[in-house]
Design a protein around this motif. Sequence first.
Motif, PDB file in Angstrom:
ATOM      1  N   MET A  77      12.222  82.197  42.097  1.00 44.65           N
ATOM      2  CA  MET A  77      11.896  82.384  43.516  1.00 44.65           C
ATOM      3  C   MET A  77      10.986  83.592  43.648  1.00 44.65           C
ATOM      4  SD  MET A  77      12.599  80.943  46.377  1.00 44.65           S
ATOM      5  CE  MET A  77      12.256  81.323  48.089  1.00 44.65           C
TER       6      MET A  77
ATOM      7  N   ARG B  95      25.020  75.446  61.231  1.00 41.85           N
ATOM      8  CA  ARG B  95      23.677  75.191  61.772  1.00 41.85           C
ATOM      9  C   ARG B  95      22.900  76.494  61.955  1.00 41.85           C
ATOM     10  NH1 ARG B  95      24.056  71.649  66.825  1.00 41.85           N
ATOM     11  NH2 ARG B  95      26.006  72.733  67.261  1.00 41.85           N
TER      12      ARG B  95
ATOM     13  N   ALA C 175      21.804  77.624  58.620  1.00 40.57           N
ATOM     14  CA  ALA C 175      20.761  76.714  58.130  1.00 40.57           C
ATOM     15  C   ALA C 175      19.383  77.168  58.613  1.00 40.57           C
ATOM     16  CB  ALA C 175      21.039  75.277  58.583  1.00 40.57           C
ATOM     17  N   LEU C 176      19.348  77.696  59.837  1.00 38.55           N
ATOM     18  CA  LEU C 176      18.056  78.159  60.358  1.00 38.55           C
ATOM     19  C   LEU C 176      17.501  79.281  59.489  1.00 38.55           C
ATOM     20  CD1 LEU C 176      15.831  78.125  62.463  1.00 38.55           C
ATOM     21  CD2 LEU C 176      17.242  79.580  63.927  1.00 38.55           C
TER      22      LEU C 176
ATOM     23  N   LEU D 215      18.299  79.885  56.270  1.00 36.42           N
ATOM     24  CA  LEU D 215      17.981  79.316  54.951  1.00 36.42           C
ATOM     25  C   LEU D 215      16.648  78.567  55.004  1.00 36.42           C
ATOM     26  CD1 LEU D 215      21.446  77.885  53.751  1.00 36.42           C
ATOM     27  CD2 LEU D 215      20.417  80.111  53.231  1.00 36.42           C
ATOM     28  N   ALA D 216      16.442  77.813  56.064  1.00 34.78           N
ATOM     29  CA  ALA D 216      15.213  77.030  56.186  1.00 34.78           C
ATOM     30  C   ALA D 216      14.003  77.944  56.358  1.00 34.78           C
ATOM     31  CB  ALA D 216      15.327  76.066  57.363  1.00 34.78           C
TER      32      ALA D 216
ATOM     33  N   LEU E 190      12.281  79.293  53.421  1.00 34.53           N
ATOM     34  CA  LEU E 190      11.406  78.392  52.660  1.00 34.53           C
ATOM     35  C   LEU E 190       9.981  78.385  53.210  1.00 34.53           C
ATOM     36  CD1 LEU E 190      13.793  75.291  52.332  1.00 34.53           C
ATOM     37  CD2 LEU E 190      13.537  77.210  50.746  1.00 34.53           C
ATOM     38  N   ARG E 191       9.766  79.015  54.345  1.00 37.29           N
ATOM     39  CA  ARG E 191       8.437  78.982  54.968  1.00 37.29           C
ATOM     40  C   ARG E 191       7.432  79.685  54.048  1.00 37.29           C
ATOM     41  NH1 ARG E 191       6.723  77.721  60.036  1.00 37.29           N
ATOM     42  NH2 ARG E 191       8.862  77.492  60.783  1.00 37.29           N
ATOM     43  N   ALA E 192       6.422  78.928  53.634  1.00 35.50           N
ATOM     44  CA  ALA E 192       5.473  79.424  52.630  1.00 35.50           C
ATOM     45  C   ALA E 192       4.777  80.703  53.093  1.00 35.50           C
ATOM     46  CB  ALA E 192       4.449  78.343  52.309  1.00 35.50           C
TER      47      ALA E 192
ATOM     48  N   HIS F 111       6.148  83.879  51.756  1.00 35.71           N
ATOM     49  CA  HIS F 111       6.243  84.115  50.314  1.00 35.71           C
ATOM     50  C   HIS F 111       5.094  84.992  49.847  1.00 35.71           C
ATOM     51  CE1 HIS F 111       8.690  80.127  49.920  1.00 35.71           C
ATOM     52  NE2 HIS F 111       9.247  80.996  50.727  1.00 35.71           N
TER      53      HIS F 111
ATOM     54  N   TYR G 170       1.355  72.654  52.618  1.00 33.90           N
ATOM     55  CA  TYR G 170       2.727  72.442  53.094  1.00 33.90           C
ATOM     56  C   TYR G 170       3.279  73.699  53.767  1.00 33.90           C
ATOM     57  CZ  TYR G 170       2.503  68.099  50.632  1.00 33.90           C
ATOM     58  OH  TYR G 170       2.137  66.840  50.256  1.00 33.90           O
ATOM     59  N   THR G 171       4.004  73.492  54.861  1.00 33.16           N
ATOM     60  CA  THR G 171       4.585  74.614  55.609  1.00 33.16           C
ATOM     61  C   THR G 171       5.744  75.247  54.857  1.00 33.16           C
ATOM     62  OG1 THR G 171       3.985  73.491  57.646  1.00 33.16           O
ATOM     63  CG2 THR G 171       5.592  75.266  57.841  1.00 33.16           C
ATOM     64  N   PHE G 172       6.546  74.405  54.178  1.00 34.11           N
ATOM     65  CA  PHE G 172       7.721  74.916  53.475  1.00 34.11           C
ATOM     66  C   PHE G 172       7.604  74.654  51.977  1.00 34.11           C
ATOM     67  CE2 PHE G 172       9.067  74.053  57.838  1.00 34.11           C
ATOM     68  CZ  PHE G 172       9.659  75.265  58.167  1.00 34.11           C
ATOM     69  N   HIS G 173       8.027  75.631  51.186  1.00 31.67           N
ATOM     70  CA  HIS G 173       8.019  75.509  49.727  1.00 31.67           C
ATOM     71  C   HIS G 173       9.437  75.730  49.202  1.00 31.67           C
ATOM     72  CE1 HIS G 173       3.510  76.827  49.284  1.00 31.67           C
ATOM     73  NE2 HIS G 173       3.655  75.681  49.934  1.00 31.67           N
ATOM     74  N   LEU G 174       9.885  74.805  48.393  1.00 36.28           N
ATOM     75  CA  LEU G 174      11.199  74.964  47.763  1.00 36.28           C
ATOM     76  C   LEU G 174      10.986  75.133  46.264  1.00 36.28           C
ATOM     77  CD1 LEU G 174      14.314  74.852  47.785  1.00 36.28           C
ATOM     78  CD2 LEU G 174      14.156  72.379  47.774  1.00 36.28           C
ATOM     79  N   HIS G 175      11.287  76.323  45.762  1.00 34.37           N
ATOM     80  CA  HIS G 175      11.182  76.586  44.325  1.00 34.37           C
ATOM     81  C   HIS G 175      12.525  76.216  43.726  1.00 34.37           C
ATOM     82  CE1 HIS G 175       7.348  78.797  44.611  1.00 34.37           C
ATOM     83  NE2 HIS G 175       7.769  79.002  45.837  1.00 34.37           N
TER      84      HIS G 175
ATOM     85  N   ARG H 132      19.498  74.125  50.377  1.00 26.54           N
ATOM     86  CA  ARG H 132      18.323  74.651  51.080  1.00 26.54           C
ATOM     87  C   ARG H 132      17.498  73.528  51.698  1.00 26.54           C
ATOM     88  NH1 ARG H 132      15.149  78.458  47.415  1.00 26.54           N
ATOM     89  NH2 ARG H 132      15.798  77.126  45.695  1.00 26.54           N
TER      90      ARG H 132
ATOM     91  N   ALA I 118      19.278  72.315  54.684  1.00 23.23           N
ATOM     92  CA  ALA I 118      19.204  73.348  55.728  1.00 23.23           C
ATOM     93  C   ALA I 118      17.927  73.174  56.553  1.00 23.23           C
ATOM     94  CB  ALA I 118      19.254  74.745  55.114  1.00 23.23           C
ATOM     95  N   LEU I 119      16.850  72.770  55.888  1.00 26.32           N
ATOM     96  CA  LEU I 119      15.596  72.579  56.625  1.00 26.32           C
ATOM     97  C   LEU I 119      15.770  71.502  57.694  1.00 26.32           C
ATOM     98  CD1 LEU I 119      12.631  73.185  57.096  1.00 26.32           C
ATOM     99  CD2 LEU I 119      12.068  71.630  55.210  1.00 26.32           C
TER     100      LEU I 119
ATOM    101  N   LEU J 158      18.674  70.500  59.067  1.00 19.89           N
ATOM    102  CA  LEU J 158      19.625  71.007  60.081  1.00 19.89           C
ATOM    103  C   LEU J 158      18.926  71.971  61.037  1.00 19.89           C
ATOM    104  CD1 LEU J 158      22.865  71.714  57.956  1.00 19.89           C
ATOM    105  CD2 LEU J 158      22.291  69.669  59.282  1.00 19.89           C
ATOM    106  N   ALA J 159      18.093  72.834  60.490  1.00 20.01           N
ATOM    107  CA  ALA J 159      17.404  73.825  61.325  1.00 20.01           C
ATOM    108  C   ALA J 159      16.395  73.149  62.241  1.00 20.01           C
ATOM    109  CB  ALA J 159      16.709  74.856  60.444  1.00 20.01           C
TER     110      ALA J 159
END
Lengths: 200, 200
Positions: free
Chosen positions: A1, A182, A185-186, A188-189, A192-194, A197, B167-172, B182, B185-186, B188-189
């Motif tokens: 990560m 929930r 989850a927000l 955690l999600a 992941l937003r690029a 990073h 992509y808006t979200f990246h999952l490593h 994770r 979670a995306l 759910l969020a």
Amino acid sequence: MSARTGILLLVSGPSGSGKTTLCRRLSGENEAHYSISCTTRAPRPGEVNGRDYHFLTPDEFSHRVAAGEFLEHATVHGNSYGTLQSEVLGYLSNGTDVVMDIDVQGAAQVRACEDPAIRAALVDIFVMPATEDELHARLSGRGTDSAEVIALRMRNALEEIAHQHEYTFHLHSGTHEEDYLRFKALLLAERLRAARHIHP
Amino acid sequence: MSARTGILLLVSGPSGSGKTTLCRRLSGENEAHYSISCTTRAPRPGEVNGRDYHFLTPDEFSHRVAAGEFLEHATVHGNSYGTLQSEVLGYLSNGTDVVMDIDVQGAAQVRACEDPAIRAALVDIFVMPATEDELHARLSGRGTDSAEVIALRMRNALEEIAHQHEYTFHLHSGTHEEDYLRFKALLLAERLRAARHIHP
């Protein structure tokens, strides 16, 4: 990560929505730093300086306002409340998420902030009971309060709810466990937003 | 909880990223409809029509392309692949989330789609191993493949990864359980996003 910048999670909602419990639990599980507000009001029995609030004298508070140290602040019924930038900015740049339990006026001030680190970090959520009847039930407490007190609470709650459209995410509260799942989850999600990073 | 429109979750990533497993599990837990692609290629042993693909003849495929029934489609090595709008639109308007396991070209076509229901529903995530070494290890399989085959897989994977910035979200990816937590979670969020909620 890969490394990332932190998220600033603004959490609002009427009294009785359970938002404070959600924020405290997230912080208790070390998922985020709970931003502690400053206030000039006197500590209530059981309140601990640095845990519940940073208790400041009115002079200290004004001095720090003048020095531009607050991210947001307001005066309510003669007492001042506010969040120091130092409760937020250092955490975010370290990649630590920050959760702020904040009213709709405070949230509007944070949203209006032009600091790019704040703007990039900001995620907001409004927590509320699913129905007005449920809200009323929660505000009625244990049935020991007068109808006037409950009516005042209800008016205040509806005033907060009138601002719900300013929030990107809405959590209609159900059971504690569902709500927390929930809510978390927000976070955690959003991790992941690029755009958050940092690529070395 | 008020009613809402569905989410269209586009999931891409190189072979070996585990994206298909994530999508299948989400659908297996009834959290989303797994969008089944159409193809003109012959079924492989074990593949079931309507579960793995909708197997169409080339004529049928062209006819449906001409009728504007596809959300996205492409021809790869002489075989056509595509997603019918009917795999997506009805679900979204019913409030059912849809998960699409799709390559970067297909995702780009869906993103370019001007249908407001698609645009409002779209959330995209790119799944990939955390490091190039890990990617290589996953693509090497059980050590029974030739160096050339592995090198070709690696080139294909790196070509996909070159599009990750779209992509808006990246999952490593890490462990299966962490990844799934994770990933889910995306969904759910995104269900909390106020813009999806329908107020009666």
